[in-house]
Enzyme design. Sequence first.
Site, short mmCIF file in Angstrom:
data_model
loop_
_atom_site.label_atom_id
_atom_site.label_comp_id
_atom_site.label_asym_id
_atom_site.label_seq_id
_atom_site.Cartn_x
_atom_site.Cartn_y
_atom_site.Cartn_z
N GLN A 102 19.79 22.46 -27.75
CA GLN A 102 18.82 21.38 -27.62
C GLN A 102 19.23 20.45 -26.48
OE1 GLN A 102 17.84 19.99 -31.94
NE2 GLN A 102 19.87 20.89 -31.98
N HIS A 120 14.91 22.27 -24.79
CA HIS A 120 14.32 21.06 -24.19
C HIS A 120 14.47 21.02 -22.68
CE1 HIS A 120 15.16 19.47 -28.48
NE2 HIS A 120 13.94 19.94 -28.40
N THR A 190 24.76 19.08 -34.49
CA THR A 190 23.35 18.71 -34.60
C THR A 190 22.97 18.42 -36.04
OG1 THR A 190 21.06 19.43 -34.23
CG2 THR A 190 22.68 21.16 -34.66
#
Length: 249
Positions: A102, A120, A190
């Site tokens: 991410q 992303h 995360t």
Amino acid sequence: MSNGALENAARTIRNARCCFAFTGAGISVESGIPPFRGHQGIWSKYDPAKFEMNYFRRHPKESWELLIEIFYSRQVACRPNKAHMALAELEAAGRLVAVVTQNIDGLHQQAGNTNVLEYHGSTSRMQCMKCRRKFPTPIVRLDTLPPKCPDCGGVLKPDIVFFSEGVPDDVHRDATTLARQADAVIVVGTTGEIQPAGRIPWIAHHNGATVIEINTRESAYTYRATDIYLEGRAGRMLPMLAEAVLQTG
Ligand SMILES: [Zn+2]
């Protein structure tokens, strides 16, 4: 954490046919990249509304000044840390097929991982808003803002996913396929709160993969999807895990 959990995780990775890593901001903190959330995070200092695509379209110069301040000026000096290096070692040894991340910092590639799915996007590329061509960031001059496309003169935006933009279709498709095929996933740094990326470990879990989690504190996965929880900093836990995998592997 017990040695048993570490050994168990190492054995799982050694026995896996298809193991991948799923990473978030926590893996890059030790490289000096601030997380988005939390009291030291980027959103505690900057207004998230300035990271909307609409804001960028209306104020490309101001938006770029902000992006340079937050990301580009800092990342020049940032290097992969021991956690990134451990994942690169696992890939080089044939124990890791991919990294789904991410993060937008490009540190997995710098460490040597070759199959990185960036949910992303990445600050290492720019995309022309007009002709959609992509360019590596280093070839684009940032002395006049906003930077312009060398081909058509259109405004360049960083190839990152802004708020209100969807994630890249091909990345989502490939990561979902990988999660369905995998028999092990290493979740690192995360909390799993950002969707749709955060669903990837769940898809692996529902398809029978063993979920190994490395976090400094419990997350949305810990009691519901995680099979083996290794608590600690990524820069400490991942090298220990990689060593245990490669020692007897
Ligand atoms: Zn262009």
